[in-house]
Design an enzyme around this catalytic site. Sequence first.
Site, mmCIF file in Angstrom:
data_model
loop_
_atom_site.group_PDB
_atom_site.id
_atom_site.type_symbol
_atom_site.label_atom_id
_atom_site.label_comp_id
_atom_site.label_asym_id
_atom_site.label_seq_id
_atom_site.Cartn_x
_atom_site.Cartn_y
_atom_site.Cartn_z
ATOM 1 N N HIS A 67 0.806 -1.310 -0.074
ATOM 2 C CA HIS A 67 0.032 -0.004 0.058
ATOM 3 C C HIS A 67 1.044 1.080 0.023
ATOM 4 C CE1 HIS A 67 -4.424 -0.928 0.529
ATOM 5 N NE2 HIS A 67 -3.629 -2.405 0.605
ATOM 6 N N ASP A 68 2.010 1.183 0.847
ATOM 7 C CA ASP A 68 2.918 2.382 0.467
ATOM 8 C C ASP A 68 3.456 2.797 -0.830
ATOM 9 O OD1 ASP A 68 4.363 4.566 1.816
ATOM 10 O OD2 ASP A 68 6.099 3.188 1.366
ATOM 11 N N VAL A 71 1.022 3.749 -3.891
ATOM 12 C CA VAL A 71 0.711 5.432 -4.117
ATOM 13 C C VAL A 71 1.949 5.925 -4.062
ATOM 14 C CG1 VAL A 71 -1.076 7.007 -3.289
ATOM 15 C CG2 VAL A 71 -1.697 4.897 -3.142
ATOM 16 N N GLY A 73 4.767 6.120 -4.493
ATOM 17 C CA GLY A 73 6.194 5.431 -4.582
ATOM 18 C C GLY A 73 6.460 5.193 -3.125
ATOM 19 N N ASP A 75 7.575 5.586 0.158
ATOM 20 C CA ASP A 75 8.182 6.682 0.993
ATOM 21 C C ASP A 75 7.571 6.605 2.573
ATOM 22 O OD1 ASP A 75 5.211 7.227 0.812
ATOM 23 O OD2 ASP A 75 5.590 9.100 -0.220
ATOM 24 N N SER A 77 4.830 7.062 3.551
ATOM 25 C CA SER A 77 3.773 8.057 3.943
ATOM 26 C C SER A 77 2.652 7.279 4.571
ATOM 27 C CB SER A 77 3.451 8.719 2.847
ATOM 28 O OG SER A 77 2.936 8.011 1.785
#
Length: 147
Positions: A67-68, A71, A73, A75, A77
């Site tokens: 999942h990281d 979306v 790349g 990172d 987030s």
Amino acid sequence: MADTPQRTIIYWLFMVAVLTGTAHSQLTENFYASTCPMVEAIVKQTVNTKVSQTFTTIPATLRLFFHDCFVEGCDASVIIASPNGDAEKDASDNLSLAGDGFDTVIKAKQAVEAVCPGVVSCADVLAIAARDVVVAMYNDFFTHIFT
């Protein structure tokens, strides 16, 4: 002169060959060897501890990594929470992510920070943890088959 399909294909093959020859890898093995040489051992220890506590750690961490990276790349987030509820972690597709994946990465990051403060990115900890859960899964799989 009109472009034929063959001419277009040849052009794109040529461009791929040229660009491939000039690309330089930015990834290096043992990137933290001089700045935080214990990072991989620390993350591996944290992952192995979590996997021994609950098998759910393996799919949860892999799904978190997916999942990281899916979306914008890789990172990390997806790990960041927002008080407004507008962070990537709060997106509807990410609400079902299991807490074990987050817990694994957060614990690994805390352990790394205790030894190498401010050196290793959360994204790298997540990537190393994802690799290590796959290794743990294979080790567990082969242990059950051959014993």
